[in-house]
Write an enzyme that holds these catalytic residues in place. Sequence first.
Site, PDB file in Angstrom:
ATOM      1  N   ASP A  21       0.821  -1.201   0.000  1.00  0.00           N
ATOM      2  CA  ASP A  21       0.000   0.000   0.000  1.00  0.00           C
ATOM      3  C   ASP A  21       0.864   1.264   0.000  1.00  0.00           C
ATOM      4  O   ASP A  21       2.044   1.238   0.341  1.00  0.00           O
ATOM      5  CB  ASP A  21      -0.898   0.031   1.237  1.00  0.00           C
ATOM      6  CG  ASP A  21      -2.082  -0.909   1.112  1.00  0.00           C
ATOM      7  OD1 ASP A  21      -2.204  -1.598   0.085  1.00  0.00           O
ATOM      8  OD2 ASP A  21      -2.900  -0.957   2.055  1.00  0.00           O
ATOM      9  N   HIS A 141      -7.536   3.329   1.127  1.00  0.00           N
ATOM     10  CA  HIS A 141      -6.708   3.767   2.242  1.00  0.00           C
ATOM     11  C   HIS A 141      -7.556   3.715   3.512  1.00  0.00           C
ATOM     12  O   HIS A 141      -8.645   4.289   3.573  1.00  0.00           O
ATOM     13  CB  HIS A 141      -6.223   5.191   1.969  1.00  0.00           C
ATOM     14  CG  HIS A 141      -5.223   5.714   2.937  1.00  0.00           C
ATOM     15  ND1 HIS A 141      -4.081   5.034   3.287  1.00  0.00           N
ATOM     16  CD2 HIS A 141      -5.180   6.894   3.648  1.00  0.00           C
ATOM     17  CE1 HIS A 141      -3.382   5.748   4.140  1.00  0.00           C
ATOM     18  NE2 HIS A 141      -4.026   6.872   4.384  1.00  0.00           N
TER      19      HIS A 141
END
Length: 362
Positions: A21, A141
């Site tokens: 990520d 996110h």
Amino acid sequence: MLSMASDAEVKRTKLLIINADDFGYGSERNKGIVESYQRGSITCASLIVNGMAATEAASLAKTYGIPIGLHLNLTEGYPVHTALHTSTLVDKNGAFHDRFAFRRAMERKLLDTDELYEEVSAQIEKFQSLAGHRPLYVDGHQHVQVMKGMREVFAQALSRYGVTHTRLPVEDLSFCSWMEDSTLKLYENVVQDALEARGIFQKHGLRFTDGFVGMKTMGSDLTLPRLQKSIECAFNISPLRCKSAKTSSLTQESNAPTTSQENLFTVELMVHPGYPSSTDGGGCGHGPDDFSKSMDRKHEMDVLMDRSLCKFFRNSGIILGSFCDLIQQPSLQECAEKVHSSCLKCDPLSDPTVINGPDKYN
């Protein structure tokens, strides 16, 4: 006494997607993700397009052939859509509400769904302009994509742009005694959100891996024993090592069937490798957060590059791949031909052992 595995279980191919990520958050993060990909300890990365180093990250992905998706961000920094700098999505300073304020606002229906849709669309379009292709997948996110009130907007936007894959963070949290109660409760809420989002995603044709790992092994919480046990339980390789039979089967029961191949079982491992951000470097417009400035990111890099993972993957019959493999729908034979072994590329000079996707995805 354990029963003998069925023929289908014996022949089932286990594909692990190791997804990093926050690609684009800062130059230090980018450096760590590229090094991790070169070492074979990750297989793809999620680009955060409002990150300070997003342009650099997209260029690096092209240079090194890193398969990338979009890391949708609605809780840190500023909107990509400039008209939304004054909107329900932001605070008095024009920045996104933080993850807790975002959830509260969603629960109270204070966020305009049209504005949410516009921002999701803007981030997908910015990804396309940076990468030169649409996202292979879109995740969120801080898992915003599965929150109540956000799920339908998210799924509609992905459907519009032809994105077919996302993340469904349903993780077995039955064995995580190292976590604080408040953190555990937060992740339990994420799992519940994901379970409720599943049907909406499927209604819109979105697909996701059969299993997920990564919340309980973030940062300093990541150790080799914890990682190996978590992956085992996600694939149900060693059921007796899972604390609760009910929760250890949660991921499989809630996600499957999601892959297009009958004998392919997929798990996504969410990771956050990188080097520590400098005090004023990186972030999404107002500097990096504490997690980014800590050594936790480097710690994750070191664990993922540990040579003992080679033996673990090989002995467990796990092969590594990316979302490219799911979208391209290769036969199991094609997968086997692309994989030299089922372990990490421990020596950076050795032949690739991950299933790499194409340089571009149209």
